[in-house]
Scaffold this active site. Structure first.
Site, short mmCIF file in Angstrom:
data_model
loop_
_atom_site.label_atom_id
_atom_site.label_comp_id
_atom_site.label_asym_id
_atom_site.label_seq_id
_atom_site.Cartn_x
_atom_site.Cartn_y
_atom_site.Cartn_z
N ASN A 198 45.47 33.51 39.37
CA ASN A 198 45.76 34.94 39.36
C ASN A 198 47.27 35.08 39.13
O ASN A 198 48.06 34.92 40.06
CB ASN A 198 45.33 35.55 40.71
N LYS A 237 48.83 33.09 42.15
CA LYS A 237 47.95 32.58 43.20
C LYS A 237 47.01 31.57 42.54
O LYS A 237 46.55 31.80 41.42
CB LYS A 237 47.10 33.71 43.80
N ARG A 276 41.82 35.53 36.79
CA ARG A 276 41.65 36.94 37.14
C ARG A 276 42.39 37.75 36.07
O ARG A 276 43.58 37.54 35.84
CB ARG A 276 42.26 37.23 38.50
N HIS A 315 39.56 46.51 40.80
CA HIS A 315 39.03 45.77 41.97
C HIS A 315 37.54 45.45 41.79
O HIS A 315 36.82 45.25 42.77
CB HIS A 315 39.15 46.59 43.29
N GLY A 321 43.15 47.60 50.65
CA GLY A 321 44.25 46.66 50.84
C GLY A 321 45.53 47.41 50.55
O GLY A 321 45.64 48.61 50.86
N ASN A 322 46.50 46.73 49.93
CA ASN A 322 47.68 47.48 49.46
C ASN A 322 47.25 48.48 48.41
O ASN A 322 47.67 49.62 48.41
CB ASN A 322 48.72 46.53 48.88
N GLY A 323 46.39 48.02 47.50
CA GLY A 323 45.71 48.95 46.59
C GLY A 323 44.40 49.36 47.24
O GLY A 323 43.81 48.58 47.99
N ARG A 352 51.25 54.05 46.39
CA ARG A 352 50.74 54.89 45.30
C ARG A 352 50.12 56.17 45.86
O ARG A 352 49.52 56.15 46.93
CB ARG A 352 49.70 54.11 44.49
N ARG A 410 49.98 48.36 58.97
CA ARG A 410 50.26 47.99 60.36
C ARG A 410 51.57 48.60 60.86
O ARG A 410 51.65 49.08 61.99
CB ARG A 410 50.32 46.47 60.52
N GLY A 461 40.50 47.38 55.41
CA GLY A 461 39.06 47.53 55.61
C GLY A 461 38.49 46.46 56.53
O GLY A 461 37.62 46.73 57.36
N GLU A 466 37.21 37.35 46.19
CA GLU A 466 37.30 37.49 44.74
C GLU A 466 37.32 36.13 44.06
O GLU A 466 36.78 35.97 42.96
CB GLU A 466 38.55 38.30 44.38
P1 ADP Z 1 46.48 43.15 48.69
O1 ADP Z 1 45.97 44.40 48.06
O2 ADP Z 1 47.93 42.91 48.45
O3 ADP Z 1 45.59 41.93 48.50
P2 ADP Z 1 45.56 43.05 51.46
O4 ADP Z 1 44.10 43.10 51.15
O5 ADP Z 1 46.12 41.79 52.02
O6 ADP Z 1 46.43 43.52 50.24
O7 ADP Z 1 45.85 44.26 52.48
C1 ADP Z 1 47.14 44.55 52.94
C2 ADP Z 1 47.04 45.74 53.88
O8 ADP Z 1 46.17 45.40 54.98
C3 ADP Z 1 48.39 46.11 54.50
O9 ADP Z 1 48.56 47.52 54.49
C4 ADP Z 1 48.24 45.62 55.92
O10 ADP Z 1 49.02 46.35 56.83
C5 ADP Z 1 46.77 45.84 56.17
N1 ADP Z 1 46.33 45.08 57.33
C6 ADP Z 1 46.29 43.74 57.50
N2 ADP Z 1 45.92 43.43 58.76
C7 ADP Z 1 45.73 44.61 59.41
C8 ADP Z 1 45.36 44.97 60.73
N3 ADP Z 1 45.13 44.05 61.65
N4 ADP Z 1 45.26 46.28 61.02
C9 ADP Z 1 45.51 47.21 60.09
N5 ADP Z 1 45.88 46.95 58.82
C10 ADP Z 1 45.99 45.66 58.49
#
Ligand code: ADP
Length: 399
Positions: free
Chosen positions: A7, A14, A90, A179, A209-211, A240, A284, A333, A384
């Site tokens: 990726n 990655k 990816r 996604h 996630g971040n997205g 975003r 977080r 999630g 993924e």
């Molecule tokens: P990416 O889209 O970069 O793969 P991730 O799937 O790793 O991102 O998700 C990152 C998000 O998940 C961040 O906003 C992070 O704060 C949130 N996150 C991770 N652990 C927790 C947690 N224990 N409680 C709430 N949010 C969390």
């Protein structure tokens, strides 16, 4: 069969080498800060972490380091590159051309290049990852697995924007969705957990996630999804904006003198959780500010996220005329039970009845709805890489 999954992002790569016979990850890792100070290669084998700092100026140098590591007599996990059966990449945007994963021949490579303009922040990096691997281990076949494929069967009414039709015909402006690999993986897993054929199920997948993107998955296909032509619409994300009144854009340009670049920066980098809270893009951090420090704007940012998420779920239930499972995945999630709690609150009318206690889990596959909830609410960690590896294997087998 060993598949190397790559990726390639703008400043990172990655990687993961997976044995598909037993779905075991032999090694996974990350090249970070490519072409910046302090580039780093880090990896994990059997839970043991390791890293080293090296100068890495481009994707090819990064991937050379990765390949050298794989066959390193001390640190490596294979003896030679013959043990890699294929490389699965990816690939973010497949446009209208690539609706399924594809073996990357020289002709396909040219066609992939033509897609760069559709995802200028992502596709060119994916492409240089492919080119580098082709140069470094030319004997190993490469497969592109697109983030957009799973959405390639959206109905017209879901993918055509109510704009002049020629924008679609002449410029390819339409909803593509992203996604897809994650939505596909967790939706298929959810169908298994439901004990229902995938092709006979109604599922909403919430990739947070971040997205962030949500998908309505009906009878095994994505029939609607919240990301669109770009990755900025739908539900608000870390930085975003998600959906907002597009009249604001023309207002800012005409009345406030904003440039296209400033608008772009604003909606991609300075909005969402970060923009509203003023604290962070990381859920977080925003939660800590809201719950431990009583920061009103941090709470507001979370409230907006949860409210929009709830509205999307409602609209997808309407679109599919029902729902069997609501699935949460990716960082927020999977781990943020507080977010799942807030989103599912007061949804009993729609058959969504969360079990508050069962829901208090992080990062584990589970059904977290009450026994009698009409809709099963599930937490399913996304994978993924496994999906990319399986797709790659299928393409190689059939080519
Ligand atoms: P990416 O889209 O970069 O793969 P991730 O799937 O790793 O991102 O998700 C990152 C998000 O998940 C961040 O906003 C992070 O704060 C949130 N996150 C991770 N652990 C927790 C947690 N224990 N409680 C709430 N949010 C969390």
């Amino acid at each position: 069969m060993n598949i190397l999954i790559i990726n390639a992002g703008s400043s990172s790569i990655k990687f993961q080498l997976m044995n598909l016979e037993n779905e075991e990850t032999k090694i996974k890792g990350l090249v970070e800060r490519i072409n910046l100070d302090d580039s780093e290669l880090s990896w994990k084998i059997d839970g043991n972490k390791n890293k080293k700092n090296i100068d890495i100026n481009n994707h090819k140098e990064g991937l050379k380091e990765v390949l050298d590591l794989l066959i390193d007599p001390e640190e490596g996990v294979i003896e030679n590159f013959k043990e890699i059966d294929a490389v699965g990449h990816r690939y973010v945007h497949g446009g209208e051309k690539f609706k399924t994963s594809i073996l990357i021949t020289d002709n396909i490579l040219k066609e992939l290049k033509d897609l760069n303009h559709l995802a200028p922040l992502h596709n060119p990096n994916n492409l240089s990852g492919v080119k580098a691997i082709k140069e470094l281990i030319p004997e190993v076949p490469n497969v592109a697995v697109f983030d957009t494929s799973f959405h390639s069967q959206l109905p017209e009414k879901a993918y055509i924007y109510p704009l002049p039709y020629k924008l679609y015909e002449e410029k390819g402006i339409r909803r593509y969705g992203f996604h897809g690999t994650s939505h596909h993986y967790v939706a298929a897993e959810a169908a298994k957990m439901l004990n229902k054929p995938f092709k006979d199920s109604k599922i909403i997948t919430c990739h947070m996630g971040n997205g962030i993107s949500f998908s309505a998955v009906e009878n095994g296909h994505s029939v609607d999804t919240s990301l669109g032509f770009s990755t900025v619409c739908g539900i608000p994300m870390g930085t975003r904006s998600g959906d907002f009144d597009v009249g604001i854009i023309t207002h800012l340009i005409r009345e406030e003198g904003y440039t296209a670049d400033e608008i772009h920066e604003m909606i991609y980098k300075k909005s969402g959780l970060k923009g509203v809270s003023g604290v962070s893009n990381d859920a977080r951090d925003v939660e800590v500010a809201a719950w431990e420090k009583g920061n009103h704007r941090a709470q507001l940012a979370l409230d907006i996220l949860h409210y929009k998420a709830k509205k999307y779920i409602g609209s997808y239930i309407a679109a599919m005329n029902g729902l069997d499972a609501l699935v949460f995945t990716a960082g927020i999630g999977e781990n943020g039970w507080e977010s799942r709690d807030a989103i599912c609150k007061d949804m009993e009318f729609l058959g969504i009845d969360l079990d508050i206690e069962k829901n208090k889990i992080r990062g584990k596959k589970a059904v977290v709805s009450k026994e009698n909830s009409k809709v099963k609410i599930m937490v399913i960690p996304t994978n993924e890489e496994l999906m990319i590896a399986k797709e790659t294997k299928n393409i190689i087998k059939n080519s």
